[in-house]
Design a protein around this motif. Structure first.
Motif, PDB file in Angstrom:
ATOM      1  N   HIS A  36       0.796  -1.214   0.000  1.00 24.29           N
ATOM      2  CA  HIS A  36       0.000   0.000   0.000  1.00 24.29           C
ATOM      3  C   HIS A  36       0.832   1.268   0.000  1.00 24.29           C
ATOM      4  O   HIS A  36       0.390   2.283  -0.501  1.00 24.29           O
ATOM      5  N   GLU A  37       2.025   1.223   0.579  1.00 24.96           N
ATOM      6  CA  GLU A  37       2.789   2.450   0.708  1.00 24.96           C
ATOM      7  C   GLU A  37       3.909   2.544  -0.323  1.00 24.96           C
ATOM      8  O   GLU A  37       4.415   3.611  -0.585  1.00 24.96           O
ATOM      9  N   GLU A  38       4.306   1.393  -0.889  1.00 22.92           N
ATOM     10  CA  GLU A  38       5.412   1.409  -1.834  1.00 22.92           C
ATOM     11  C   GLU A  38       5.028   0.780  -3.160  1.00 22.92           C
ATOM     12  O   GLU A  38       5.862   0.231  -3.855  1.00 22.92           O
ATOM     13  N   GLU A  39       3.760   0.814  -3.490  1.00 25.43           N
ATOM     14  CA  GLU A  39       3.320   0.213  -4.744  1.00 25.43           C
ATOM     15  C   GLU A  39       3.883   1.004  -5.926  1.00 25.43           C
ATOM     16  O   GLU A  39       3.809   2.221  -5.972  1.00 25.43           O
ATOM     17  N   LYS A  40       4.444   0.278  -6.859  1.00 29.79           N
ATOM     18  CA  LYS A  40       5.055   0.930  -8.015  1.00 29.79           C
ATOM     19  C   LYS A  40       3.986   1.462  -8.957  1.00 29.79           C
ATOM     20  O   LYS A  40       2.941   0.854  -9.156  1.00 29.79           O
ATOM     21  N   ASP A  41       4.261   2.606  -9.534  1.00 31.38           N
ATOM     22  CA  ASP A  41       3.382   3.178 -10.546  1.00 31.38           C
ATOM     23  C   ASP A  41       3.632   2.437 -11.850  1.00 31.38           C
ATOM     24  O   ASP A  41       4.709   2.511 -12.438  1.00 31.38           O
ATOM     25  N   GLU A  42       2.642   1.712 -12.307  1.00 30.94           N
ATOM     26  CA  GLU A  42       2.805   0.810 -13.450  1.00 30.94           C
ATOM     27  C   GLU A  42       2.749   1.515 -14.802  1.00 30.94           C
ATOM     28  O   GLU A  42       3.112   0.920 -15.822  1.00 30.94           O
ATOM     29  N   HIS A  43       2.300   2.741 -14.844  1.00 28.01           N
ATOM     30  CA  HIS A  43       1.954   3.378 -16.119  1.00 28.01           C
ATOM     31  C   HIS A  43       3.175   3.970 -16.830  1.00 28.01           C
ATOM     32  O   HIS A  43       3.169   5.098 -17.317  1.00 28.01           O
ATOM     33  N   VAL A  44       4.216   3.156 -16.939  1.00 30.53           N
ATOM     34  CA  VAL A  44       5.504   3.616 -17.468  1.00 30.53           C
ATOM     35  C   VAL A  44       5.443   3.971 -18.946  1.00 30.53           C
ATOM     36  O   VAL A  44       6.267   4.759 -19.443  1.00 30.53           O
ATOM     37  N   TRP A  45       4.504   3.395 -19.669  1.00 28.82           N
ATOM     38  CA  TRP A  45       4.419   3.617 -21.112  1.00 28.82           C
ATOM     39  C   TRP A  45       3.985   5.038 -21.473  1.00 28.82           C
ATOM     40  O   TRP A  45       4.109   5.448 -22.631  1.00 28.82           O
ATOM     41  N   LEU A  46       3.478   5.792 -20.489  1.00 27.70           N
ATOM     42  CA  LEU A  46       3.005   7.142 -20.780  1.00 27.70           C
ATOM     43  C   LEU A  46       4.122   8.181 -20.769  1.00 27.70           C
ATOM     44  O   LEU A  46       3.856   9.372 -20.897  1.00 27.70           O
TER      45      LEU A  46
END
Length: 518
Positions: A338-348
């Motif tokens: 919950h506190e260190e979840e990676k932002d997956e939207h790297v393609w943007l």
């Protein structure tokens, strides 16, 4: 994080059985490269690198029907395709929790695998909660609490939803128990702690100290210890439209014994519009009629379970309603998720895209050395296009009047705004499953639009843009445009067939961004 379900385990067993059959009968195996991608940008990058050699490969996009990355679960056919492919490309974040088990059971042990987050390494960002953004409560499910909805979504409810012993929160305002909550509100909100205290004191004010609800009977206890009660019958709900543009369903009950001394007309509001057990509620009443209920916007007596301490109510109001043991478990078991979840939207990020295209090109060259020069040439040409568009974005931002974007939606564009030094506000983080914004979130964002004089409120692709529209309705001018930026999380195979490409989407996003920045 998604857990591997019994269904997925069954699918993996099925793959093993199919693989065993395949070893005995491999007549359908072709010499074409088999490439499986999860999302549209990966798929499009592969096609660009293949170029006129595309006929030498079978390229699959798993998420091809509009289901986004955060909701996707593989089918049996998907698992089979992955199991035997030559190259598998996936994002690698929390939403791909199923991948590890799928790869362990793959029949092609020489498969090349590209994890986008691994390729990008230290440049991957974690999910970020910025000022005004609605945080997800990870210990309780508030998914039924809404502040914007369609009228036909409201369902009838019974008095059992509010069953139990309840206490007024008003005394805790008066004796200072809730002062820490008001101080926390002041750190994020628009008022001082003292102003919040006054606001809640006026809203919570009531001479009723306790309410006990059992079956159809409600008993009220007043400050002078007097108790009155009656059976109540449900008479329907009323939809209250607040001045902020949000709504509430008021569930109405009428006393059967009008001579009991108990309030005759009462209505409950707990931010929900369908049957569910309340965690707290607001109650308003009149002895004349429902229409005679006075000033519901400024009077909202609030009741919490009678076994909660004042300190627990204070923590609840601060958004940290955990007991000590739950806190300990949260820290040990859920901190990363919950506190260190990676932002997956790297393609943007166009800059990220250049790095990822290089990695895909390298793998294709190793898999098909006879055509490696073609792949290298195609990748280099495509990267030049990415770089040129990256330059256009920077030039647009440099020339813009505004340097802030505001989204009445999830925010998957952190990589993009960070690339060009933009600031942002949004209703939710990019991976949030939330679809309904709280009153506080809508109010904060509307005030930011006014404060920064922003000409537009942004949203992401999808049919519903209610939050953005509500934000606009709550601004002073009420004339901002609602514009959509495409995060490519719902791109379908039909869109691809109609000519949609990664570059074409990013070019359209640039046009929208230019208008939003002025």
């Amino acid at each position: 994080m998604k857990k591997i379900t019994a269904l997925l385990l069954a699918l993996l067993m099925l793959v093993g059985a199919l693989a065993g059959c395949g070893k005995q009968n491999d007549t359908n195996k072709t010499d074409k490269l088999s490439i499986v991608t999860t999302i549209f940008p990966e798929y499009d990058w592969v096609r660009e690198i293949l170029g006129d050699k595309a006929d030498n490969a079978e390229v699959t996009m798993l998420l091809d029907n509009g289901v986004d990355l955060h909701s996707y679960q593989p089918t049996a056919d998907d698992i089979v395709k992955i199991s035997d492919c030559d190259l598998f490309i996936y994002v690698g974040g929390e939403s791909d929790g199923w991948v590890d088990d799928a790869l362990k059971n793959a029949t092609n042990k020489n498969m090349k695998v590209i994890n986008l987050l691994d390729v990008l390494g230290d440049s991957v960002k974690t999910e970020e909660v910025v000022e005004g953004m609605q945080e997800t409560d990870h210990d309780h499910d508030h998914s039924k609490e809404v502040s914007t909805f369609e009228d036909d979504e409201v369902q009838d409810r019974s008095l059992s939803d509010w069953a139990g012993d309840w206490q007024s929160s008003y005394p805790f305002v008066l004796d200072g128990t809730l002062d820490d909550a008001f101080a926390a509100m002041a750190e994020k909100g628009e008022m001082t702690a003292e102003e919040y205290k006054t606001y809640y004191q006026n809203g919570y004010k009531t001479d009723i100290t306790n309410i006990d609800i059992e079956g159809d009977h409600i008993e009220f206890t007043y400050e002078d210890s007097k108790k009155v009660g009656s059976n109540y019958k449900y008479v329907g709900y009323y939809i209250q439209n607040w001045s902020t543009g949000t709504k509430a369903a008021m569930y109405r009950f009428e006393a059967e014994d009008k001579d009991s001394g108990a309030p005759v007309y009462i209505e409950f509001n707990d931010h929900m519009i369908e049957p569910a057990a309340a965690e707290h509620f607001h109650i308003r009443m009149s002895n004349e009629s429902f229409d005679a209920i006075v000033d519901p916007e400024n009077s909202w007596p609030t009741f919490f379970p009678a076994d909660m301490t004042g300190e627990e109510i204070c923590e609840h109001m601060e958004g940290h309603d955990h007991d000590e043991d739950e806190d300990h478990e949260h820290e040990e078991g859920e901190e990363h998720e919950h506190e260190e979840e990676k932002d997956e939207h790297v393609w943007l990020s166009l800059k990220n895209a250049e790095v990822l295209v290089n990695a895909i090109s390298k793998s294709l060259q190793e898999l098909d050395p006879d055509n490696k020069d073609t792949y290298a040439t195609n990748a280099a040409a495509y990267i030049e296009k990415l770089s040129a568009l990256d330059g256009e974005y920077q030039a647009a931002v440099d020339a813009a009047t505004y340097k802030t974007v505001l989204f009445g939606d999830r925010f998957p564009f952190r990589y993009l705004v960070d690339d060009y030094g933009l600031s942002y506000y949004a209703a939710f983080v990019g991976c949030s499953a939330e679809t309904e914004a709280s009153f506080e979130t809508v109010s904060f964002l509307a005030k930011k639009v006014d404060e920064l004089k922003l000409p537009c409120v942004l949203t992401i692709e999808g049919a519903q843009h209610k939050i953005s529209e509500t934000i606009v309705q709550n601004t002073a001018e009420k004339n901002q445009k609602v514009l959509t930026m495409d995060s490519m999380q719902s791109t379908t195979s039909k869109d691809v067939a109609n000519g949609t490409t990664y570059l074409s989407v990013m070019e359209k996003n640039l046009s929208v961004l230019k208008e939003a920045l002025g």
